[in-house]
Motif scaffolding. Sequence first.
Motif, PDB file in Angstrom:
ATOM      1  N   UNK A   1     -57.411 -19.446 -56.091  1.00  0.00           N
ATOM      2  CA  UNK A   1     -56.501 -20.449 -55.555  1.00  0.00           C
ATOM      3  C   UNK A   1     -55.596 -19.758 -54.537  1.00  0.00           C
ATOM      4  N   UNK A   2     -55.375 -20.419 -53.415  1.00  0.00           N
ATOM      5  CA  UNK A   2     -54.549 -19.858 -52.349  1.00  0.00           C
ATOM      6  C   UNK A   2     -53.200 -20.569 -52.312  1.00  0.00           C
ATOM      7  N   UNK A   3     -52.153 -19.793 -52.045  1.00  0.00           N
ATOM      8  CA  UNK A   3     -50.803 -20.330 -52.029  1.00  0.00           C
ATOM      9  C   UNK A   3     -50.150 -20.136 -50.670  1.00  0.00           C
ATOM     10  N   UNK A   4     -49.160 -20.951 -50.430  1.00  0.00           N
ATOM     11  CA  UNK A   4     -48.275 -20.818 -49.272  1.00  0.00           C
ATOM     12  C   UNK A   4     -46.843 -20.856 -49.797  1.00  0.00           C
ATOM     13  N   UNK A   5     -45.952 -20.262 -49.039  1.00  0.00           N
ATOM     14  CA  UNK A   5     -44.538 -20.277 -49.368  1.00  0.00           C
ATOM     15  C   UNK A   5     -43.824 -21.168 -48.362  1.00  0.00           C
ATOM     16  N   UNK A   6     -43.136 -22.174 -48.875  1.00  0.00           N
ATOM     17  CA  UNK A   6     -42.305 -23.030 -48.027  1.00  0.00           C
ATOM     18  C   UNK A   6     -40.872 -22.571 -48.199  1.00  0.00           C
ATOM     19  N   UNK A   7     -40.201 -22.327 -47.087  1.00  0.00           N
ATOM     20  CA  UNK A   7     -38.777 -22.000 -47.094  1.00  0.00           C
ATOM     21  C   UNK A   7     -38.048 -23.128 -46.392  1.00  0.00           C
ATOM     22  N   UNK A   8     -37.019 -23.641 -47.024  1.00  0.00           N
ATOM     23  CA  UNK A   8     -36.199 -24.686 -46.412  1.00  0.00           C
ATOM     24  C   UNK A   8     -34.748 -24.228 -46.450  1.00  0.00           C
ATOM     25  N   UNK A   9     -34.082 -24.341 -45.327  1.00  0.00           N
ATOM     26  CA  UNK A   9     -32.676 -23.964 -45.188  1.00  0.00           C
ATOM     27  C   UNK A   9     -31.899 -25.258 -44.979  1.00  0.00           C
ATOM     28  N   UNK A  10     -31.068 -25.632 -45.958  1.00  0.00           N
ATOM     29  CA  UNK A  10     -30.431 -26.949 -45.942  1.00  0.00           C
ATOM     30  C   UNK A  10     -28.970 -26.869 -46.354  1.00  0.00           C
ATOM     31  N   UNK A  11     -28.194 -27.878 -45.940  1.00  0.00           N
ATOM     32  CA  UNK A  11     -26.828 -28.001 -46.434  1.00  0.00           C
ATOM     33  C   UNK A  11     -26.884 -28.204 -47.941  1.00  0.00           C
ATOM     34  N   UNK A  37     -25.672 -18.422 -45.298  1.00  0.00           N
ATOM     35  CA  UNK A  37     -24.911 -18.768 -44.105  1.00  0.00           C
ATOM     36  C   UNK A  37     -25.828 -18.676 -42.905  1.00  0.00           C
ATOM     37  N   UNK A  38     -25.666 -19.571 -41.977  1.00  0.00           N
ATOM     38  CA  UNK A  38     -26.475 -19.538 -40.773  1.00  0.00           C
ATOM     39  C   UNK A  38     -25.740 -20.196 -39.632  1.00  0.00           C
ATOM     40  N   UNK A  73     -43.775 -31.867 -44.799  1.00  0.00           N
ATOM     41  CA  UNK A  73     -43.412 -33.080 -44.059  1.00  0.00           C
ATOM     42  C   UNK A  73     -42.415 -33.940 -44.828  1.00  0.00           C
ATOM     43  N   UNK A  74     -42.561 -34.019 -46.135  1.00  0.00           N
ATOM     44  CA  UNK A  74     -41.639 -34.823 -46.948  1.00  0.00           C
ATOM     45  C   UNK A  74     -40.239 -34.201 -46.941  1.00  0.00           C
ATOM     46  N   UNK A  75     -40.167 -32.883 -47.023  1.00  0.00           N
ATOM     47  CA  UNK A  75     -38.877 -32.195 -46.962  1.00  0.00           C
ATOM     48  C   UNK A  75     -38.196 -32.471 -45.628  1.00  0.00           C
ATOM     49  N   UNK A  76     -38.945 -32.351 -44.542  1.00  0.00           N
ATOM     50  CA  UNK A  76     -38.383 -32.586 -43.207  1.00  0.00           C
ATOM     51  C   UNK A  76     -37.923 -34.030 -43.048  1.00  0.00           C
ATOM     52  N   UNK A  77     -38.687 -34.971 -43.587  1.00  0.00           N
ATOM     53  CA  UNK A  77     -38.319 -36.394 -43.495  1.00  0.00           C
ATOM     54  C   UNK A  77     -37.046 -36.692 -44.278  1.00  0.00           C
ATOM     55  N   UNK A  78     -37.001 -36.280 -45.527  1.00  0.00           N
ATOM     56  CA  UNK A  78     -35.832 -36.560 -46.370  1.00  0.00           C
ATOM     57  C   UNK A  78     -34.602 -35.813 -45.864  1.00  0.00           C
ATOM     58  N   UNK A  79     -34.794 -34.589 -45.368  1.00  0.00           N
ATOM     59  CA  UNK A  79     -33.683 -33.800 -44.842  1.00  0.00           C
ATOM     60  C   UNK A  79     -33.253 -34.193 -43.448  1.00  0.00           C
ATOM     61  N   UNK A  80     -34.010 -35.082 -42.804  1.00  0.00           N
ATOM     62  CA  UNK A  80     -33.716 -35.549 -41.446  1.00  0.00           C
ATOM     63  C   UNK A  80     -33.641 -34.392 -40.455  1.00  0.00           C
ATOM     64  N   UNK A  89     -33.882 -26.578 -41.500  1.00  0.00           N
ATOM     65  CA  UNK A  89     -35.222 -26.295 -41.023  1.00  0.00           C
ATOM     66  C   UNK A  89     -36.103 -25.960 -42.224  1.00  0.00           C
ATOM     67  N   UNK A  90     -37.399 -26.117 -42.047  1.00  0.00           N
ATOM     68  CA  UNK A  90     -38.360 -25.733 -43.069  1.00  0.00           C
ATOM     69  C   UNK A  90     -39.552 -25.087 -42.384  1.00  0.00           C
ATOM     70  N   UNK A  91     -40.149 -24.130 -43.050  1.00  0.00           N
ATOM     71  CA  UNK A  91     -41.309 -23.446 -42.507  1.00  0.00           C
ATOM     72  C   UNK A  91     -42.224 -23.031 -43.639  1.00  0.00           C
TER      73      UNK A  91
END
Length: 116
Positions: A1-11, A37-38, A73-80, A89-91
């Motif tokens: 099984x292959x994995x990816x890491x999603x990083x999201x930087x949010x308020x 902090x960013x 995509x769901x993270x980006x949508x909900x986070x606007x 941002x998310x990557x």
Amino acid sequence: MRFKLILAFVDDDKTDKLLDAARKAGATGATIINNARGEGVKKSRGIFGLELTSQRDVLLFLVEEHHCRQILEKIAEVGEFDDTPGTGIALQMDVEDALGVKHQIESLSAELKNKI
């Protein structure tokens, strides 16, 4: 099984909402790093020219690669993220190897068998 890491930087006030959205989109868990902090293209300035920064959280999701784009995509949508500058941002990143995820692999494998 292959994995990816999603990083999201949010308020920090959006963290719970994004965690719920990611879970509904297929994430099986997350790690949260509080009080990051960013700064964006322009530094925020407040009263008397003092630097103004809001608290951010870093959300880390280790996800099976087939679920990654949907969760991202769901993270980006909900986070606007694309609608309002400075909301976050998310990557995603490829994960070469991961240990300690046996329970996650078993859960995902059972889910895939049920779909077939």
